[in-house]
Design an enzyme around this catalytic site. Structure first.
Site, PDB file in Angstrom:
ATOM      1  N   PHE A 185       2.261  -2.507  10.421  1.00  0.00           N
ATOM      2  CA  PHE A 185       1.968  -2.439  11.850  1.00  0.00           C
ATOM      3  C   PHE A 185       2.899  -3.402  12.596  1.00  0.00           C
ATOM      4  CE2 PHE A 185      -2.819  -1.098  12.036  1.00  0.00           C
ATOM      5  CZ  PHE A 185      -2.480   0.111  11.478  1.00  0.00           C
ATOM      6  N   CYS A 233       1.231  -5.214   6.924  1.00  0.00           N
ATOM      7  CA  CYS A 233       1.332  -4.712   5.549  1.00  0.00           C
ATOM      8  C   CYS A 233       2.649  -5.103   4.877  1.00  0.00           C
ATOM      9  CB  CYS A 233       1.154  -3.197   5.539  1.00  0.00           C
ATOM     10  SG  CYS A 233      -0.358  -2.708   6.374  1.00  0.00           S
TER      11      CYS A 233
END
Lengths: 383, 396
Positions: B382, B153
């Site tokens: 992540f 992200c």
């Protein structure tokens, strides 16, 4: 020449086995054939060579690592070796270490397992562990956790030239003072989907197929290559023995048709010129080719080298992929390690200290790296 | 700049939608509710972007990511006024962040293969994250570096930051940087099983926050050296001042509870910009509305800016309107921040009311007139990937 970074650690896993020593064990004996016919890769034509890393070399066998995607297990093995080789302990260096993780296909085998549940069972039953391992960023995350790396983390998905792109990004981060050390690792795994898709797209040879239905193309392989980079200043200050120096990195793209390579090699010609800083290849003693046996890609590389004029024909060209197959993102890393080994051991007669490493992707992207390989040369450049 | 997302098909419309506090979150009507943890999604409706599937320059098998990316890319190039392919030669680069790449095509291929034993090579052609770059390079004539970063992200924030570094080190004159990600069943199922999906609205920083809603978007910015921009009389829309990136080295899907990595990324961006915390007058937060992310991000912001300053430093999460667009989020939020600041307002955190805010911060819950010019945009992903960017709007 301006030097941005030095290599102070190496690690490799290849179809030859685990470790740099396995990769380079046969190099001296095999070099004559790798040089003799660089653009007619036939080593694995019609035989049952698989390009897989032998299962016996997997040493990281605790339960957690066994669940890790194969490409990331390969990466961790290569990184462990490179860090050990360099003597650097990242957890002691706090946030001044960066990770540059490169892959072409990534953890495709895990993605397939995840999708099996998604499509054949129900979305509610997919595995959270498999899901996190489907991301390309998982490999860098695993390295950062294993070695306590808290600095920048790049996950580069740049086709076959990812390692060379990452070297440029790492050199940039070193020169900006973002990091003192860079852990670079490039990895790709073999899996059923990847092998079949490469064959169906006309890129890979159907290795081992008795029908011989695909006559041309490369022999897919897997592997990982890791390098530890630092700046010349850190090298001096910390008394590292440099194995090689990065002199120049060039990038090129043919900006032509999607998923096809310009057979005239415009992208690689651009990248090579940027790497050597001009039109003259006389500074180069050996070219470690991207050549993999794919007729169009090999022709593109031959044209790119020929574009430097007749003198380029005298430069020895080494097609390492005859030996290790086409391991995608990992390939340029294996070429770099082999070129360093060759320079250190004087395997190729050299008139200058510089080697050129080429990488070329089916999509039209290319990169080239000018390297001064060998501790004495790298040391001399630092001084 | 160029952008397409669930609430707008171009940047001008995005400015209006952000000012209005429009929501792009809708209930998926074509899914079996018993099979999914949530049916909420922020997809790009054909109604706002009818051209998605009508791009003559793209092959008919092109992935949705390529199509969305091409629209935002074309808008950014057009707005920049860069005249021709000659202008975008080897001193130029493309830097793209994506988590999934051509996963829509990949899923289409895999479902055919695994359920029907049909092998359709055409759906593999755009599967690789790198494939979209080849389309965009051919589209623009860029012959320099083509870079794909896939750091979850934080991917497009990393792509923008790397573009910034490529320019300030003199490697490039122009870098077109951004991000793309589409809504797919892979992420929908995966985030669902991780328990991170909201079943209703997205309420960043609210006591009642229940998670995120996945979206899809593409956003690109043309970054150019000052010298190059001046030489062609380009009109800057903003200035990128700083970039910081760190790793948590903690957990694959959870942030470190004390927000250390996020704190360091923000501090690195400030140091890079040679700015102090007081110079930042607006924060576009990562703000996913998950329990852990928002709590961690607030702790990190408090560590950087101080408890007192956080009471008056406007913070919003545009994910409340456009959902979490994964690898595209950093670039989309950079565009959203610059568009808003250039138009003199701060975008809202819709669905969170002032009374609901759990933390001691000035959460912008309705769009607000502002003369702010310097903004920070955060992205955390992540694998412990953290990125922080600092911009100055052209209004200054």
């Amino acid at each position: 020449m301006k030097m941005d970074a030095c290599i102070v650690g190496l690690g490799a896993v290849s179809p030859m086995g685990a470790g740099v020593s396995a990769l380079t064990r046969d190099l001296e004996n095999r070099l004559p054939e790798l040089i003799a016919s660089p653009f007619s890769c036939s080593t694995h034509e019609g035989d049952d060579w698989s390009g897989s890393v032998p299962d016996s070399v997997f040493e990281l066998d605790n339960a957690k690592l066994k669940r890790m995607p194969r490409c990331n297990r390969l990466a961790l093995m290569a990184v462990d070796e490179a860090l050990s080789h360099s003597g650097i302990k990242p957890s002691d260096e706090s946030a001044s270490v960066g990770i540059f993780y490169c892959t072409d296909h990534g953890p495709e085998s895990q993605t397939c397992r995840f999708l099996d549940t998604l499509f054949l069972k129900t979305p509610r039953l997919v595995s959270p562990l498999l899901f996190q391992n489907t991301t390309f960023a998982a490999g860098a995350g695993e390295i950062s956790m294993r070695h306590g790396v808290q600095g920048p983390s790049y996950s580069v998905v740049n086709g076959f030239q990812g390692m060379l792109t990452a070297i440029d990004l790492a050199s940039m981060a070193l020169s900006l003072g973002r990091i003192n050390y860079a852990i670079l690792v490039a990895t790709d795994e073999l899996n059923t989907l990847q092998q079949q898709s490469l064959v169906s797209m006309g890129l890979a040879r159907d290795v081992g197929a008795s029908s011989g239905k695909v006559a041309h193309g490369f022999a897919p392989a897997e592997g990982a290559a890791a390098l530890i980079l630092t700046s010349p200043a850190t090298c001096r200050a910390r008394h590292h023995k440099p194995l090689a120096s990065i002199i120049g990195v060039g990038h090129g793209h043919d900006a032509m048709r999607h998923r096809r390579t310009d057979p005239e090699g415009t992208a690689l010609a651009l990248a090579m010129r940027a790497a050597v800083g001009g039109e003259d290849l006389s500074c180069v003693s050996s070219i470690w080719l991207a050549a993999n046996g794919h007729p169009v890609m090999d022709e593109a590389e031959r044209c790119a080298i020929d574009s430097f004029g007749a003198a380029s024909g005298n430069v020895p060209r080494v097609a390492l992929k005859h030996l290790v197959g086409e391991s995608h993102a990992a390939a340029p890393g294996l070429q770099i390690i082999s070129s360093i080994h060759s320079a250190v051991n004087g395997l190729i007669p050299e008139s200058t200290p510089f080697s050129l490493i080429n990488a070329l992707s089916p999509g039209g992207g290319a990169a080239s790296l000018l390297l001064a390989a060998g501790p004495d040369r790298a040391d001399a450049l630092i001084d | 700049m160029g952008a397409i997302c669930s609430i707008a098909a171009h940047t001008q419309a995005l400015g209006q939608a952000l000012r209005n506090g429009d929501s792009g979150i809708r209930t998926l009507s074509d899914r079996d509710p018993s099979q999914y943890h949530s049916l909420q999604a922020a997809t790009v409706p054909n109604a706002i972007a009818p051209r998605i599937n009508a791009d003559n320059l793209l092959p008919e098998w092109s992935d949705r990511a390529t199509r969305l990316g091409s629209m935002a890319f074309d808008e950014a190039i057009a707005q920049s006024g860069l005249p021709s392919a000659r202008e975008l030669s080897s001193r130029s680069a493309l830097s793209v962040g994506t988590t999934l790449g051509g996963m829509c095509s990949g899923l289409r291929f895999y479902e055919d293969w695994i359920k029907r034993d049909v092998w359709r090579t055409r759906w593999l052609r755009d599967f690789s994250p790198y494939a979209m770059n080849d389309h965009l390079m051919a589209r623009s004539g860029i012959t320099g570096m083509s870079l794909v970063l896939s750091s979850a992200c934080a991917a497009s924030a990393h792509a923008l930051g790397t573009a910034f570094d490529l320019i300030r080190t003199g490697r490039c004159d122009v870098v077109i940087a951004g991000g793309v990600d589409t809504f797919t069943d892979l992420t929908h199922a995966g985030f669902g099983v991780l328990g991170l999906l909201s079943q209703s609205d997205v309420k960043p920083f609210s006591r009642e926050r229940t998670g995120l809603v996945l979206g899809e978007a593409a956003a690109f910015l043309v970054l150019e050296s000052e010298h190059h921009a001046l030489s062609r009389d380009a009109e800057p829309l903003g200035e990128m001042l700083g970039f910081g990136m760190t790793s948590d080295a903690f957990h694959m899907t959870s942030p470190e509870a004390d927000g250390r990595g996020a704190t360091e990324a923000m501090r690195m961006a400030l140091a890079c910009a040679e700015a102090t915390p007081d110079d930042i007058v607006y924060i576009n937060a990562h703000g996913t509305a998950t329990q852990k992310n928002d709590a961690t991000e607030v702790l990190a912001m408090e560590a950087v800016f101080g408890l007192d300053r956080m009471e008056s430093l406007p913070v919003s999460s545009t994910k409340s309107m456009v959902g979490h667009t994964l690898g595209a989020a950093g670039a989309l939020e950079a565009v959203a921040s610059l568009v808003s600041l250039n138009e003199g307002f701060l975008p809202p955190t819709i669905s969170t009311t002032a009374e609901d805010v759990e933390f001691n911060l000035d959460c912008v819950t309705a769009s607000r007139t502002s003369s702010a010019t310097v903004a920070m945009s955060n992205s955390f992903g992540f694998g412990g990937n953290n990125a922080s960017l600092i911009f100055r709007a052209s209004a200054s």
